[in-house]
Design an enzyme around this catalytic site. Structure first.
Site, PDB file in Angstrom:
ATOM      1  N   LEU A  14     -55.701  -6.921  39.428  1.00 27.69           N
ATOM      2  CA  LEU A  14     -55.978  -8.047  39.690  1.00 27.69           C
ATOM      3  C   LEU A  14     -54.348  -8.929  39.151  1.00 27.69           C
ATOM      4  O   LEU A  14     -54.254  -8.751  38.014  1.00 27.69           O
ATOM      5  CB  LEU A  14     -56.984  -8.872  39.217  1.00 27.69           C
ATOM      6  CG  LEU A  14     -58.287  -8.391  39.285  1.00 27.69           C
ATOM      7  CD1 LEU A  14     -59.411  -9.019  38.766  1.00 27.69           C
ATOM      8  CD2 LEU A  14     -58.693  -7.828  40.823  1.00 27.69           C
ATOM      9  N   ARG A  21     -51.799 -20.517  31.119  1.00 32.75           N
ATOM     10  CA  ARG A  21     -51.792 -20.562  29.422  1.00 32.75           C
ATOM     11  C   ARG A  21     -50.525 -20.047  29.098  1.00 32.75           C
ATOM     12  O   ARG A  21     -50.109 -20.249  27.978  1.00 32.75           O
ATOM     13  CB  ARG A  21     -52.905 -19.699  28.677  1.00 32.75           C
ATOM     14  CG  ARG A  21     -54.165 -20.568  28.809  1.00 32.75           C
ATOM     15  CD  ARG A  21     -55.309 -19.481  28.425  1.00 32.75           C
ATOM     16  NE  ARG A  21     -55.695 -18.608  29.679  1.00 32.75           N
ATOM     17  CZ  ARG A  21     -56.534 -17.678  29.474  1.00 32.75           C
ATOM     18  NH1 ARG A  21     -57.096 -17.460  28.268  1.00 32.75           N
ATOM     19  NH2 ARG A  21     -56.821 -17.230  30.596  1.00 32.75           N
ATOM     20  N   GLU A 158     -69.270 -14.783  29.676  1.00 33.53           N
ATOM     21  CA  GLU A 158     -67.830 -15.236  29.290  1.00 33.53           C
ATOM     22  C   GLU A 158     -68.056 -16.274  28.014  1.00 33.53           C
ATOM     23  O   GLU A 158     -68.928 -17.029  27.933  1.00 33.53           O
ATOM     24  CB  GLU A 158     -67.420 -15.945  30.414  1.00 33.53           C
ATOM     25  CG  GLU A 158     -67.139 -14.967  31.897  1.00 33.53           C
ATOM     26  CD  GLU A 158     -65.991 -13.992  31.355  1.00 33.53           C
ATOM     27  OE1 GLU A 158     -64.765 -14.517  30.989  1.00 33.53           O
ATOM     28  OE2 GLU A 158     -66.289 -12.860  31.023  1.00 33.53           O
ATOM     29  N   SER A 409       2.265  -1.827  19.289  1.00 33.09           N
ATOM     30  CA  SER A 409       1.481  -2.987  19.195  1.00 33.09           C
ATOM     31  C   SER A 409       1.718  -4.110  20.139  1.00 33.09           C
ATOM     32  O   SER A 409       2.874  -4.419  20.218  1.00 33.09           O
ATOM     33  CB  SER A 409       1.454  -3.261  17.962  1.00 33.09           C
ATOM     34  OG  SER A 409       0.711  -2.498  16.845  1.00 33.09           O
TER      35      SER A 409
HETATM   36  C1  UD1 Z   1     -61.427 -11.682  32.018  1.00 28.71           C
HETATM   37  C2  UD1 Z   1     -63.076 -11.360  32.134  1.00 28.71           C
HETATM   38  C3  UD1 Z   1     -63.487 -11.245  30.543  1.00 28.71           C
HETATM   39  C4  UD1 Z   1     -62.353 -10.320  29.856  1.00 28.71           C
HETATM   40  C5  UD1 Z   1     -61.103 -10.467  30.126  1.00 28.71           C
HETATM   41  C6  UD1 Z   1     -60.404  -9.254  29.594  1.00 28.71           C
HETATM   42  C7  UD1 Z   1     -63.834 -12.332  34.216  1.00 28.71           C
HETATM   43  C8  UD1 Z   1     -64.696 -13.614  34.515  1.00 28.71           C
HETATM   44  N1  UD1 Z   1     -63.528 -12.328  32.639  1.00 28.71           N
HETATM   45  O1  UD1 Z   1     -61.106 -12.809  31.463  1.00 28.71           O
HETATM   46  O2  UD1 Z   1     -64.624 -11.291  30.598  1.00 28.71           O
HETATM   47  O3  UD1 Z   1     -63.049 -10.194  28.416  1.00 28.71           O
HETATM   48  O4  UD1 Z   1     -60.668 -10.749  31.348  1.00 28.71           O
HETATM   49  O5  UD1 Z   1     -58.959  -9.707  29.510  1.00 28.71           O
HETATM   50  O6  UD1 Z   1     -63.434 -11.556  34.833  1.00 28.71           O
HETATM   51  N2  UD1 Z   1     -57.180 -13.192  38.714  1.00 28.71           N
HETATM   52  C9  UD1 Z   1     -57.001 -13.335  40.085  1.00 28.71           C
HETATM   53  N3  UD1 Z   1     -57.741 -14.217  40.574  1.00 28.71           N
HETATM   54  C10 UD1 Z   1     -58.607 -14.884  40.250  1.00 28.71           C
HETATM   55  C11 UD1 Z   1     -58.657 -14.887  38.747  1.00 28.71           C
HETATM   56  C12 UD1 Z   1     -58.172 -14.280  38.000  1.00 28.71           C
HETATM   57  O7  UD1 Z   1     -56.286 -12.294  40.325  1.00 28.71           O
HETATM   58  O8  UD1 Z   1     -58.991 -15.808  41.030  1.00 28.71           O
HETATM   59  C13 UD1 Z   1     -56.716 -12.244  37.840  1.00 28.71           C
HETATM   60  C14 UD1 Z   1     -55.432 -12.955  36.761  1.00 28.71           C
HETATM   61  O9  UD1 Z   1     -54.204 -12.747  37.367  1.00 28.71           O
HETATM   62  C15 UD1 Z   1     -55.445 -11.686  35.671  1.00 28.71           C
HETATM   63  C16 UD1 Z   1     -56.956 -11.206  35.905  1.00 28.71           C
HETATM   64  O10 UD1 Z   1     -57.564 -11.585  37.108  1.00 28.71           O
HETATM   65  O11 UD1 Z   1     -54.568 -10.713  35.952  1.00 28.71           O
HETATM   66  C17 UD1 Z   1     -57.756 -11.865  34.625  1.00 28.71           C
HETATM   67  O12 UD1 Z   1     -57.874 -13.045  34.939  1.00 28.71           O
HETATM   68  P1  UD1 Z   1     -57.838 -13.929  33.606  1.00 28.71           P
HETATM   69  O13 UD1 Z   1     -57.924 -15.528  33.988  1.00 28.71           O
HETATM   70  O14 UD1 Z   1     -56.814 -13.645  32.756  1.00 28.71           O
HETATM   71  O15 UD1 Z   1     -59.320 -13.739  33.008  1.00 28.71           O
HETATM   72  P2  UD1 Z   1     -59.860 -13.879  31.563  1.00 28.71           P
HETATM   73  O16 UD1 Z   1     -60.132 -15.284  31.141  1.00 28.71           O
HETATM   74  O17 UD1 Z   1     -58.535 -13.080  30.558  1.00 28.71           O
HETATM   75 MG    MG Z   2     -56.717 -12.322  30.775  1.00 29.79          MG
END
Ligand code: UD1
Ligand code: MG
Length: 468
Positions: A14, A21, A158, A409
């Site tokens: 993903l 952030r 979460e 030099s």
């Molecule tokens: C997520 C998990 C959390 C876990 C954590 C570990 C969920 C709901 N939560 O939270 O339980 O402890 O990861 O790091 O899954 N992304 C997409 N599309 C979206 C949303 C996110 O591609 O619509 C991708 C982001 O780019 C990222 C990853 O998914 O690479 C995780 O997203 P992020 O927002 O960082 O989730 P966390 O809040 O870290």
């Molecule tokens: Mg994350």
């Protein structure tokens, strides 16, 4: 022994999120961790674990992300709107996947191929339908919490949706899941966005599968696997950990370090046993260093090849440079791209070279600029020598100096120019014409001496002052 280890493995990574952030214009997964974009680390680990296919979900900054991931031979799937992690996985078209699937966040750069292999082996050995990788950590912060009933996995909650009690749980979701492709395709559409963020959470897969009595397990791993990057502080922490890991591996292979905490060697770099790295050394890219070489403090080495028993003294800066065995450079040498220094040659302090071939046993000890030059063997380049390679027509011209030439030099070579073997150039010369082999060339203003001039001048001054 795993039962169906011949099963196909697909990784879904993903990488569509904005990374709000991070407070940075660069898509989050392209931020470099120890020199390489973090998504690259995730893809490398997936391939190393034997994934037949890697599907990367892209969205925010997808044009940039594609430039990095597509050359690695992975397929990109677009998530137009970031509606949550479950929605992101749906964009990977799981209904078209056969075999087992590993789902991972693109922001977990410390993951290694061996970790993924372990999770998949466990999943297959235990005949699971779904498994989530967890870790117990001291400060669980924003991680999803692993909720258990009588020790058995029940759900992931979460942090934003958790009660004060649930927030106290120290076992967290690393964001890594192993699941049967068929289970994923069946259950993803059942996930709703009924939560505080109004997002479709992949984590809901756990409770849905448990209530249907599927075989769901938590695989407890190490906190290392949980190191994700959501802000600049976490990025710096992940970078530090990767540099540390590399330093440890190099030391296991016999590389000496005075203080490994301050040695920054990128993963791609190779270093031979018996080489010594001083504190604050940075070696990056496709660099290779031989054995019994010493690299002193504050040296920066990028995409360079360094042989055996070489001395790189403090403060030297090398880019795309090749140093043959027993060369010594620095302190404070600046060696720019396409420079090659042959065996036993010496390049001393405050010497800059660019596109130079510098022959065996030749020496340029101090304060010199050589650019677009070919210098033979056993040449002595005196202090303050300059190749004037850039002409008024804004083109670069070459300087060619034969073997055993002695350059006095403060000499300037106005290129294009050639000097034959064994020639001698007198100090302070501005050489504008070719010098044949064995010749002496001197090109400087003649010295003018007027005897007692200073005394007379002083007497005259005194006389003038007295007459006033
Ligand atoms: C997520 C998990 C959390 C876990 C954590 C570990 C969920 C709901 N939560 O939270 O339980 O402890 O990861 O790091 O899954 N992304 C997409 N599309 C979206 C949303 C996110 O591609 O619509 C991708 C982001 O780019 C990222 C990853 O998914 O690479 C995780 O997203 P992020 O927002 O960082 O989730 P966390 O809040 O870290
Ligand atoms: Mg994350």
């Amino acid at each position: 022994m795993s039962v169906n280890s011949s099963e196909k493995l697909t990784v879904i990574a993903l990488a569509a999120g904005k990374g709000t952030r991070m407070k940075s214009p660069l898509p989050k997964v392209l931020h470099p961790v120890a020199g390489r974009p973090m998504i690259e680390k995730v893809i490398q680990a997936s391939k190393g674990a034997g994934a037949a296919e890697v599907r990367v979900i892209v969205g925010h900054g997808q044009n940039l992300v594609r430039q990095v991931v597509e050359p690695m031979g992975v397929a990109c799937y677009v998530q137009e709107e970031q509606l949550g992690t479950a929605h992101a996985v749906r964009c990977a078209k799981p209904e078209t996947i056969e075999g087992d699937v590993v789902i991972m966040n693109g922001d977990h750069p410390l993951i290694e191929a061996s970790d993924i292999k372990d999770f998949v082996r466990h999943f297959r050995d235990e005949k699971c339908d779904l498994a989530v990788v967890t870790a117990v950590i001291k400060t669980p912060g924003e991680f999803g919490r692993i909720v258990r009933h009588r020790g058995e996995l029940a759900a992931i909650v979460e942090a934003k949706d958790a009660s004060v009690e649930t927030l106290k749980i120290k076992e967290i979701n690393t964001g890594i899941y192993v699941v049967k492709g068929s289970v994923l395709a069946e259950y993803l559409p059942k996930i709703s966005n009924n939560n505080s963020k109004k997002e479709f959470y992949i984590t809901d897969l756990i409770s849905l599968c448990i209530s249907d009595k599927l075989r769901v397990q938590a695989i407890q791993s190490t906190p290392k696997v949980a190191v994700g990057v959501n802000n600049q502080v976490e990025l710096a922490k992940a970078t530090r950990l990767l540099f540390k890991r590399k330093a440890m591996r190099l030391m296991e292979e016999g590389v000496l370090m005075i203080d490994p905490r301050t040695v920054y060697v990128e993963e791609s770099v190779e270093i031979g046993a018996g080489t010594v790295l001083y504190p604050n050394v940075f070696i990056r890219g496709r660099s290779k260093v031989g054995s019994f070489t010493v690299i002193e403090s504050n040296s920066f080495i990028s995409d360079s090849e360094i042989g055996d028993s070489v001395q790189v003294r403090g403060g030297s800066y090398l880019e795309q440079t090749k140093l043959h065995n027993k060369v010594s450079v620095g302190p404070y040498a600046r060696l720019r791209p396409e420079t090659e220094i042959f065996e036993e040659a010496h390049v001393g302090n405050f010497v800059e070279m660019k596109k130079v071939k510098f022959g065996k046993k030749s020496k340029a000890g101090h304060l010199t600029y050589l650019g677009d030059a070919e210098i033979g063997e056993e040449v002595n380049v005196g202090c303050g020598t300059i190749t004037c390679n850039y002409a008024a027509d804004r083109k670069k011209y070459k300087t060619k100096i034969g073997n055993r030439v002695f350059v006095g030099s403060d000499t300037q070579f106005v290129a294009p120019i050639e000097v034959g073997d064994d020639a001698i150039i007198g100090s302070g010369s501005t050489i504008t014409k070719n010098v044949p082999a064995k010749a002496l060339a001197v090109a400087r203003g003649k010295q003018f001496v007027k005897e007692n001039y200073a005394v007379k001048a002083t007497e005259q001054e005194v006389a003038e002052t007295e007459s006033k």
